[in-house]
Motif scaffolding. Structure first.
Motif, mmCIF file in Angstrom:
data_model
loop_
_atom_site.group_PDB
_atom_site.id
_atom_site.type_symbol
_atom_site.label_atom_id
_atom_site.label_comp_id
_atom_site.label_asym_id
_atom_site.label_seq_id
_atom_site.Cartn_x
_atom_site.Cartn_y
_atom_site.Cartn_z
ATOM 1 N N LYS A 93 -2.025 5.484 2.424
ATOM 2 C CA LYS A 93 -1.697 5.764 3.815
ATOM 3 C C LYS A 93 -1.137 7.187 3.913
ATOM 4 C CE LYS A 93 0.732 3.967 7.857
ATOM 5 N NZ LYS A 93 1.635 2.919 8.389
ATOM 6 N N GLU A 98 2.471 4.848 0.715
ATOM 7 C CA GLU A 98 2.495 5.727 1.872
ATOM 8 C C GLU A 98 3.024 7.094 1.445
ATOM 9 O OE1 GLU A 98 4.664 4.127 5.131
ATOM 10 O OE2 GLU A 98 3.666 2.163 5.072
ATOM 11 N N LYS A 156 0.849 -1.193 0.000
ATOM 12 C CA LYS A 156 0.000 0.000 0.000
ATOM 13 C C LYS A 156 0.887 1.245 0.000
ATOM 14 C CE LYS A 156 -3.707 2.097 2.772
ATOM 15 N NZ LYS A 156 -4.564 1.896 3.978
#
Length: 506
Positions: free
Chosen positions: A360, A84, A82
């Motif tokens: 994120k 960031e 994911k």
């Protein structure tokens, strides 16, 4: 008739006249109508009007803040993790704006102008040095080239060769200055050799310092105050050509710098913004006050960038099914030379939760990410504003580019801006003065009624005094005995004293 009676009669007549006149004027809103008609005639875009000079050169200082999203796990993301990001900024610039080449057209009923903007960096309002600070972000030129080339095997093959030759990857590391104002990209240099129409330089604000967005033609508002500042044409066109439907291509409202006076709470105001290549609308959220000036806060509702399922009117912004994204996003590829650019509010505010959840570091907050306009309803003057927008890139699998096979469709944030303004003290003083005049004139019937009430109180006092004086006079003229003998008179007559008759013989 006594002098006192004449005074009472005069005061009563004046009192009745004032009350009848004041109440009549208040009921029919005569003075308010006169004042509003005066505003409609004075707030027009013609030479010598009250607002023309400030429209050409707005006095309040405008600040442009840029915030970047620095990617902190590029290698992990390319392996399937994911993404960031951390927010970096602001990098603040004083924005100087003015209307250039202002010309009255169509017999003075329209005015044409170019909106010129220039930017000066303000170190004291910034988080760092844009010439030094490095940002790791999506390589927009590479993704733009890949999207263009993915339509054919031959083009994608050539693009792969060029990207490998100049080592152009999916992400890049550039200074803030380069990302904003432009840098010569090696991949674009290669592409431009065979396609001269492709520029060699890329920058999010490239060629926007000291330039304009093209010619605007505005309604002056002289014929209809509701048209004050409304855009008639942009770059010679009354309709856009980017989208599928006439409604989506409509140029509605002003350019965001002027709004008609006498705004209503239930009104929907429209703004045409070239940055989004479309018109948007705003609705009133609440009443606020800025430097003592009352204002209505207008803000875009979620329906503006809603999906076609939530708002069928937005279907026209889906040029193809692939271009049709969810709530909170607008793919502006049609007006960005096919680049996979997606517009949204900062941190995907008002967007579907899945977009913020996919990155994120996203934290949408109304206080920091809402776009709004605070407008004085009487004059239409902007007393405070924050225009906030985010630039994103759509990362996805692309035909002909094997390295993208592991990518899921991801809306990747690159930067968001905050263009803000608050009315300056001198302008606020002028607005206060104008509002005071409007208030006094509009409430003149109430002043007349107030004078009538005062005269009524005077009348009551005069009547009380007159009554007391009459009562006192009646008591003074009533019967009272002059001595005790009168009281003892059995005949209740007047006692008349007689002298004894003299004896004639005496």
């Amino acid at each position: 008739m006594t002098r006192r009676s004449c005074a009472i009669y005069a005061v009563g007549t004046i009192c009745a006249g004032l009350l009848i006149t004041g109440i009549g004027l208040f009921v029919f809103q005569t003075f308010r109508t006169v004042m509003h008609n005066r505003l409609k005639k004075e707030l027009i875009l013609v030479e010598g009007s009250r607002v023309f000079d400030s429209w050409k050169t707005p006095p309040p200082p405008v600040y442009m803040e840029f915030f970047f999203f620095n990617v902190t796990n590029v290698d992990e993301f390319l392996k399937g993790a994911k993404p960031e990001v951390t927010q970096v900024g602001p990098y603040t610039y004083r924005e100087y704006r003015y209307k250039d080449n202002v010309t009255m057209v169509e017999n003075g009923t329209r005015v044409s102008a170019y909106n010129t903007k220039s930017f000066v960096f303000l170190r004291e309002r910034s988080a760092g040095d844009p010439a030094v600070d490095l940002i790791t972000t999506v390589n927009i030129p590479a993704w733009a080239v890949m999207n263009k080339a993915s339509v054919s095997f031959w083009k994608s093959s050539m693009a792969n060769v060029m990207m490998n030759a100049v080592r152009s990857g999916f992400f890049t590391n550039r200074t803030v200055d380069e990302l904003l104002w432009g840098y010569e990209d090696p991949l674009l240099v290669r592409v431009s050799a065979s396609a001269p129409e492709v520029g060699k330089v890329f920058g999010l604000m490239y060629k926007k310092n000291g330039s304009n967005d093209g010619e605007f033609v505005y309604h002056t508002g002289e014929q209809n105050y509701m048209d004050y500042g409304r855009v008639q044409t942009w770059k010679g066109q009354s309709q856009l050509t980017f989208w599928k439907t006439d409604d989506s291509n409509s140029i509605n409202g002003s350019d965001g710098s002027a709004f008609h006076p006498l705004l209503e709470k239930n009104e929907r105001i429209y703004i045409f913004t070239p940055d989004l290549c479309r018109s948007i609308y705003m609705e009133m959220e609440k009443e606020v006050e800025v430097k003592g000036i009352p204002a209505y806060r207008f803000t875009p509702p979620s329906s503006v960038l809603a999906s076609k399922e939530e708002n069928p009117a937005n279907e026209g912004f889906c040029v193809t099914p692939k271009e049709c994204l969810g709530t909170g996003l607008l793919k502006v590829s049609p007006c960005r030379n096919g680049a996979p650019v997606v517009a949204s509010f900062p941190h995907f505010y008002l967007g579907e939760e899945r977009y913020a959840a996919a990155i994120k570091g996203m934290s949408p907050q109304r206080e920091h990410h809402q776009t709004f306009l605070d407008l004085n309803p009487t004059t239409g003057v902007i007393v405070r504003a924050n225009k906030r927008a985010q630039i994103n890139i759509l990362i996805q699998k692309l035909s002909g580019f094997p390295k993208t096979r592991g990518f899921n469709d991801t809306i990747f944030p690159v930067m968001f801006l905050n263009e803000s303004v608050v009315i300056d003290d001198a302008s606020a003083a002028r607005v206060h003065k104008l509002l005071s005049i409007v208030k006094v004139v509009s409430n003149f019937p109430l002043i007349i009624v107030g004078l009538g009430v005062i005269m009524f109180l005077v009348l009551v006092v005069l009547l009380v005094i007159d009554r007391r004086q009459k009562t006192s006079a009646e008591e003074d003229t009533s019967y009272s005995p002059v001595n005790d003998k009168e009281k003892d008179d059995s005949q209740n007559g007047t006692f008349i004293g007689l002298t004894a008759k003299a004896d004639p013989q005496a």
